[in-house]
Design an enzyme around this catalytic site. Structure first.
Site, PDB file in Angstrom:
ATOM      1  N   TRP A   1       0.847  -1.221  -0.079  1.00 29.69           N
ATOM      2  CA  TRP A   1      -0.096   0.057  -0.150  1.00 29.69           C
ATOM      3  C   TRP A   1       1.049   1.402   0.064  1.00 29.69           C
ATOM      4  O   TRP A   1       0.641   2.404  -0.738  1.00 29.69           O
ATOM      5  CB  TRP A   1      -1.080  -0.144   1.125  1.00 29.69           C
ATOM      6  CG  TRP A   1      -1.921  -1.075   1.079  1.00 29.69           C
ATOM      7  CD1 TRP A   1      -2.047  -2.345   1.999  1.00 29.69           C
ATOM      8  CD2 TRP A   1      -2.799  -1.476   0.028  1.00 29.69           C
ATOM      9  NE1 TRP A   1      -3.021  -3.037   1.524  1.00 29.69           N
ATOM     10  CE2 TRP A   1      -3.517  -2.517   0.494  1.00 29.69           C
ATOM     11  CE3 TRP A   1      -3.366  -0.581  -0.931  1.00 29.69           C
ATOM     12  CZ2 TRP A   1      -4.584  -3.165  -0.223  1.00 29.69           C
ATOM     13  CZ3 TRP A   1      -4.385  -1.366  -1.917  1.00 29.69           C
ATOM     14  CH2 TRP A   1      -5.042  -2.447  -1.316  1.00 29.69           C
TER      15      TRP A   1
ATOM     16  N   LYS B   1     -11.854  -2.094   7.430  1.00 28.80           N
ATOM     17  CA  LYS B   1     -10.715  -2.821   8.093  1.00 28.80           C
ATOM     18  C   LYS B   1     -11.333  -3.180   9.738  1.00 28.80           C
ATOM     19  O   LYS B   1     -11.687  -3.855  10.055  1.00 28.80           O
ATOM     20  CB  LYS B   1      -9.405  -2.726   8.015  1.00 28.80           C
ATOM     21  CG  LYS B   1      -8.919  -2.297   6.242  1.00 28.80           C
ATOM     22  CD  LYS B   1      -8.338  -3.500   5.758  1.00 28.80           C
ATOM     23  CE  LYS B   1      -8.184  -3.296   4.185  1.00 28.80           C
ATOM     24  NZ  LYS B   1      -7.317  -2.565   3.549  1.00 28.80           N
TER      25      LYS B   1
ATOM     26  N   ASP C   1      -1.341   6.675   6.576  1.00 31.23           N
ATOM     27  CA  ASP C   1      -2.411   5.789   6.378  1.00 31.23           C
ATOM     28  C   ASP C   1      -2.624   4.780   7.363  1.00 31.23           C
ATOM     29  O   ASP C   1      -1.926   3.984   7.773  1.00 31.23           O
ATOM     30  CB  ASP C   1      -1.844   5.040   4.986  1.00 31.23           C
ATOM     31  CG  ASP C   1      -2.824   4.001   4.534  1.00 31.23           C
ATOM     32  OD1 ASP C   1      -3.950   3.607   5.331  1.00 31.23           O
ATOM     33  OD2 ASP C   1      -2.637   3.283   3.619  1.00 31.23           O
TER      34      ASP C   1
HETATM   35  C1  LIG Z   1      -6.794  -1.740   2.225  1.00 29.99           C
HETATM   36  C2  LIG Z   1      -5.941  -0.732   2.283  1.00 29.99           C
HETATM   37  C3  LIG Z   1      -5.885   0.434   1.511  1.00 29.99           C
HETATM   38  C4  LIG Z   1      -6.800   0.064   0.362  1.00 29.99           C
HETATM   39  O1  LIG Z   1      -8.019   0.572   0.656  1.00 29.99           O
HETATM   40  P1  LIG Z   1      -9.312   0.561  -0.406  1.00 29.99           P
HETATM   41  O2  LIG Z   1     -10.245   1.139   0.394  1.00 29.99           O
HETATM   42  O3  LIG Z   1      -9.601  -0.783  -0.971  1.00 29.99           O
HETATM   43  O4  LIG Z   1      -8.855   1.512  -1.431  1.00 29.99           O
HETATM   44  C5  LIG Z   1      -5.035   1.213   1.838  1.00 29.99           C
HETATM   45  N1  LIG Z   1      -4.037   0.962   2.641  1.00 29.99           N
HETATM   46  C6  LIG Z   1      -3.875   0.393   3.692  1.00 29.99           C
HETATM   47  C7  LIG Z   1      -2.871   0.210   4.864  1.00 29.99           C
HETATM   48  C8  LIG Z   1      -4.918  -0.840   3.540  1.00 29.99           C
HETATM   49  O5  LIG Z   1      -4.941  -1.807   4.398  1.00 29.99           O
END
Ligand SMILES: *Cc1c(COP(=O)(O)O)cnc(C)c1O
Length: 362
Positions: A105, A199, A175
């Site tokens: 990511w 998540k 993030d």
């Molecule tokens: C799942 C995830 C993403 C991407 O998220 P989407 O909503 O599918 O675009 C970005 N960063 C991290 C750390 C993730 O676990």
């Protein structure tokens, strides 16, 4: 089995929600608190909905202790749209930004940012398949960088930042898609925190952005309207129709977290669950965890047997036992147990019991 014959779902996302929250949502579904309609059918301009989004924001502010000089935004586009929105809005002076690449990511975020400015990778653990997290200091950062970017929890590789990098006056952007609300955190150390909700917070469809006010209002004039943080900040996340139902469920999750004692208690439970699982793996003769001990995630626990066929057998047999989605990410294989906030301790205990039996019968 637990009530409703629910399985233990170790998916990395979308993932489990607290049963208490699902029951509240179920009870509210046909007639939300006497309004005669479900939240899905409600005008986002109604008084009822305004209360839902206001309470969600207030509860999140309370849980994370978010200061008044930060805005809380509820956006769409998933985590992925933030890979573009962050550079578009934050490359406001030198157009330079420094990225720490600790997983897939982070790498995607870095690649996307290179479309917008002078982006540099200041540290990476890619050569070791991202099994550890680099330690960076203010000296690693370009003094005129517009921001520094990190991914606090690396969902695919099962690592996390066990420290907050010191970046002086340069805003730190994080993030937190896979570990927001999992442990206590000092928001003031960050310029921007963002997280896709699916998540650890809510169903897919809403992304939470927590942004310091001075970082808002710098998008270039030609930026698409929706991608300017300012339009959302000025309109209370209601410039256009927000992901109303997902925000409502997020709000119920926030209320649930408050009811159990807030993030402090959530962290205690998360540490306990992760410790149990790592302790078992570390003494196992069959399973091992490839991640550096001090950088281990408490949300995503990665493990292997060392034999790809045996890994597959484990995942298949676990599924039959009601322990689902234990396969590692398609890019690395092995196993991954995502044990987010909503995974009960009983789920981790059931997994460990299953692993013990598998090891004995091998
Ligand atoms: C799942 C995830 C993403 C991407 O998220 P989407 O909503 O599918 O675009 C970005 N960063 C991290 C750390 C993730 O676990």
């Amino acid at each position: 089995m637990n009530s409703y014959d629910r399985i233990y779902n170790f998916s990395a996302g979308p993932s489990m929600l607290p049963l208490e929250v699902l029951e509240t949502v179920q009870a509210d579904l046909l007639n939300y608190k006497g309004s005669g309609q479900s939240v899905m059918e409600m005008s986002h301009r109604s008084k009822e909905y305004q209360r839902i989004i206001d309470e969600a924001e207030a509860d999140l502010r309370e849980l994370m202790n978010i200061p008044d000089n930060y805005k809380v935004l509820f956006l769409q586009g998933g985590g992925t749209l933030q890979f573009s929105m962050v550079p578009l809005n934050l490359l406001r002076n030198s157009k330079k930004a420094d990225y720490v690449v600790t997983g897939t990511w982070a790498k995607k975020a870095y690649k996307e940012a290179t479309k917008f400015g002078d982006i540099r990778v200041i540290a990476s653990s890619e050569a070791d398949t991202f099994t550890w997290v680099p330690k960076i200091t203010a000296d690693d950062v370009r003094p005129d960088a517009d921001y520094v970017y990190i991914t606090t929890n690396n969902t695919i590789y099962g690592t996390k930042f066990n420290y907050v990098p010191e970046t002086g006056d340069i805003p730190l952007v994080a993030d937190m898609s896979s570990n927001i609300l999992s442990e206590e955190l000092d928001v003031t150390k960050f310029g921007v925190i963002w997280a896709g909700a699916q998540k650890n917070v809510a169903p897919a469809g809403v992304t939470i952005v927590i942004i310091r006010e001075d970082l808002i209002g710098h998008a270039p004039a030609e930026a698409p309207t929706y991608l300017d943080y300012k339009i959302h900040a000025d309109n209370g996340s209601m410039y256009n129709t927000p992901p109303a139902f997902a925000i409502y469920v997020a709000g119920e999750v926030f209320k649930y977290l408050k009811s159990i004692g807030g993030i402090k208690e959530m962290e205690r439970r998360n540490v306990e669950k992760a410790q149990m699982l790592y302790d078992y793996i570390d003494q196992s003769r069959l399973f091992s965890c490839p991640v550096a001990k001090e950088d281990r995630s408490i949300m995503n626990v990665v493990f292997v047997t060392g034999d790809a066929d045996l890994d597959k057998k484990f995942v298949a047999e676990a599924k039959e036992a009601g322990l689902v989605n234990l396969a590692g990410h398609r890019s690395i294989g092995g196993m991954r147990a995502s044990i987010y906030n909503a995974m009960p301790k009983e789920g981790v205990e059931a997994l460990i019991e299953f692993m013990k039996k598998f090891e004995e019968n091998k």
